[in-house]
Scaffold this active site. Structure first.
Site, PDB file in Angstrom:
ATOM      1  N   SER A  65       0.843  -1.189   0.000  1.00 12.09           N
ATOM      2  CA  SER A  65       0.000   0.000   0.000  1.00 12.09           C
ATOM      3  C   SER A  65       0.874   1.233   0.000  1.00 12.09           C
ATOM      4  CB  SER A  65      -0.868   0.016   1.254  1.00 12.09           C
ATOM      5  OG  SER A  65      -0.033   0.187   2.382  1.00 12.09           O
ATOM      6  N   LYS A  66       0.353   2.297  -0.630  1.00  6.38           N
ATOM      7  CA  LYS A  66       1.189   3.489  -0.793  1.00  6.38           C
ATOM      8  C   LYS A  66       1.506   4.165   0.534  1.00  6.38           C
ATOM      9  CE  LYS A  66      -2.643   6.542  -1.911  1.00  6.38           C
ATOM     10  NZ  LYS A  66      -3.432   7.117  -2.971  1.00  6.38           N
ATOM     11  N   ARG A  67       0.749   3.839   1.584  1.00  6.81           N
ATOM     12  CA  ARG A  67       1.061   4.406   2.894  1.00  6.81           C
ATOM     13  C   ARG A  67       2.358   3.854   3.464  1.00  6.81           C
ATOM     14  NH1 ARG A  67      -2.917   6.390   7.464  1.00  6.81           N
ATOM     15  NH2 ARG A  67      -4.028   7.912   6.224  1.00  6.81           N
ATOM     16  N   LYS A  68       2.732   2.643   3.024  1.00 11.38           N
ATOM     17  CA  LYS A  68       3.923   2.027   3.599  1.00 11.38           C
ATOM     18  C   LYS A  68       5.060   1.908   2.610  1.00 11.38           C
ATOM     19  CE  LYS A  68       1.708  -0.440   7.257  1.00 11.38           C
ATOM     20  NZ  LYS A  68       1.177  -1.706   7.704  1.00 11.38           N
ATOM     21  N   ARG A 115       7.783  10.911   4.517  1.00 14.67           N
ATOM     22  CA  ARG A 115       7.809   9.781   5.458  1.00 14.67           C
ATOM     23  C   ARG A 115       9.227   9.522   5.948  1.00 14.67           C
ATOM     24  NH1 ARG A 115       3.660   6.828   2.753  1.00 14.67           N
ATOM     25  NH2 ARG A 115       5.298   6.384   1.269  1.00 14.67           N
TER      26      ARG A 115
END
Ligand code: GLU
Length: 495
Positions: A252-255, A468
């Site tokens: 997922s693009k969050r990680k 991030r």
């Protein structure tokens, strides 16, 4: 039988590495059998589909060397290859099922559907909504239709029992009918849903094998039933294991960056990325890590796909990319690749208008704009020192901005600026101060071109990854803090 495989992306965002992974296996299977590989655009969701996204998907797949025999840009005998251009044909298929009593018109409103679900729950019925819950007596349906009330077409599905679905990798799977809704086939605006359009098109395009991600397994019973209803042969199904983050959650693009454009911007070689995708759940008979597309196709056997979730790990990819760079490029080729990568006119012309007003000589360019050619910025806690912001403020700003950036679908400088301005105000910071940590995270310094311009050029995944990375460098919020901040973030209303 001619083998015909396909990839059917929906053009609703950045080109995903998962799409390239599935495309690679479809192409390999088709080539191995002397068949054809088709690209079809599934853009029935008109509110989310964009021509920019379609172009980015086609460009990225082509950059990787995944060529298709038929598709929206190259044509073919089974077109059109964009579902929006086929929309006239789906309604007839849906209505044919209604006439045969295999589907029905449904007039239920969202509110009524909720009530029915609640009632099912209260009565302890653990099942999805079926035709007997939804279908109206024939006269009432006719009356409502005549009155011009909106309706959808739903397929009838068994209330109980299991559906057996054969999968090339998993053997026979048994899926429970009780959990399957009477699926909508045609929406109230006359557009088909994924399920109807996908089955109709796979049939009309003579697709023999559907190789797709395992997230579609739950759709398989509905598709199987649709093929039976229409009296068509079903293609063979093969559900590939999903790509995973190093912590084994779904990629997922969050990680983890998921856009092919990010890997391109990072300076990976297309051959190496493709090689790495070929290693996802699959191996060469001799287990060697490095192989070309042609070597993979020559040795391809889909039965060698293993179902354990393949981990997409950037470090491993970098290692493999290093091998390709060192072993497969002459210095001249290396130079040409670098030129193609970022010293090409198209990329430079995005940057030049921003830096030309700020330099006195060409040698000022690299210090000012080097970050456009970089990966992660070498920042430390000291890089974020600021006379008005504490390190806690910086942490808070980067965290809130990171959540905000994760959610953006349209990536353009004005929208980013307005959104970030609103976020800064809601958190009680002056816009200049609020943007400072973002300048540092994105460009390594605040003495450079506008950060929203920079983010637009670098693209969503590279920008998100740098924010991030900065957050990880200074140490993100604690678990408890994250929870309370997230609540605060959700409560902020951005215009
Ligand atoms: N449009 C679907 C997607 O976005 C296609 C799924 C399939 O291959 O059936 O992945």
């Amino acid at each position: 039988m001619t083998v015909r495989t396909r990839i059917a992306p929906s053009p609703t965002g950045d080109p995903h590495v998962g799409t390239a992974y599935i495309a690679l296996f479809n192409l390999a299977f088709a080539r191995q059998h002397g068949g054809q590989f088709i690209l079809r655009i599934e853009d029935t969701d008109q509110t989310r589909s964009t021509p920019e996204s379609e172009k980015a998907i086609l460009d990225s797949l082509r950059w990787l060397g995944l060529e298709w025999d038929e598709g929206p840009d190259v044509g073919g005998d089974h077109g059109p290859y964009r579902q929006s251009e086929r929309k006239g044909m789906y309604k007839d298929f849906a209505m044919r099922l209604v006439e045969e009593g295999k589907a029905f018109l449904c007039f239920r409103t969202a509110h009524e559907l909720n009530e029915l679900r609640e009632a099912n729950k209260a009565a302890g019925r653990q099942r999805a909504l079926k035709q007997e819950d939804l279908e109206l007596p024939a006269e009432e349906a006719e009356r409502r239709m005549a009155a011009g009330e909106p309706y959808v077409v739903r397929m009838k599905v068994p209330t109980e029992g299991v559906c057996e679905v054969d999968d090339m990798l998993r053997g026979t799977m048994e899926l429970d009918w009780a959990q399957v809704d009477a699926q909508i086939l045609l929406k109230s605006d006359g557009m088909p849903t994924y399920h109807l359009a996908n089955v109709v098109d796979d049939h009309l395009m003579k697709i023999s094998h559907v190789i797709r991600g395992e997230e579609w397994i739950n759709s398989a019973p509905k598709h199987k039933l649709l093929y039976e209803y229409f009296g068509w042969d079903m293609p063979k199904l093969c559900h590939m294991p999903l790509l995973r983050n190093p912590d084994k959650t779904k990629l997922s693009k969050r990680k983890n960056p998921t856009s092919i454009l990010y890997y391109q911007r990072m300076g990976y070689m297309a051959e190496a990325l493709l090689n790495y995708l070929g290693r996802m759940g699959w191996s060469m008979p001799d287990e060697r890590e490095k192989f070309s597309r042609e070597e993979m196709f020559a040795a391809f056997d889909i039965q060698r796909v293993s179902l354990g979730g393949p981990v997409f790990d950037q470090e491993k990819l970098s290692w493999l990319n290093g091998l390709w760079i060192r072993e497969d490029l002459t210095p001249e080729q290396f130079a040409a690749r670098v030129q193609q990568w970022a010293l090409n006119p198209e990329y430079l012309m995005q940057i030049i208008p921003l830096i030309q007003p700020r330099v006195e000589k060409f040698s000022d360019i690299a210090p000012l704009a080097g970050f456009f050619l970089s990966g992660m910025m070498p920042v430390t806690e000291a890089s974020f020192e600021h006379k008005k912001l504490s390190i806690d403020d910086v942490r808070r700003i980067l965290q809130f901005a990171s959540w905000y950036l994760d959610e953006q679908r349209h990536w353009d400088r004005d929208q980013l600026f307005n959104g970030l301005k609103g976020l800064g105000e809601a958190l009680g910071f002056k816009i200049r101060d609020f943007l400072f940590p973002l300048f540092v995270a994105i460009s390594g310094t605040a003495q450079t071109v506008s950060v929203v311009d920079a983010m637009e050029i670098l693209g969503p995944d590279m920008s998100r990854a740098r924010v991030r990375f900065a957050l990880d460098t200074i140490g993100g919020p604690s678990k408890k803090q994250t929870k309370s901040w997230e609540k605060e973030y959700r409560a902020i209303e951005l215009g």
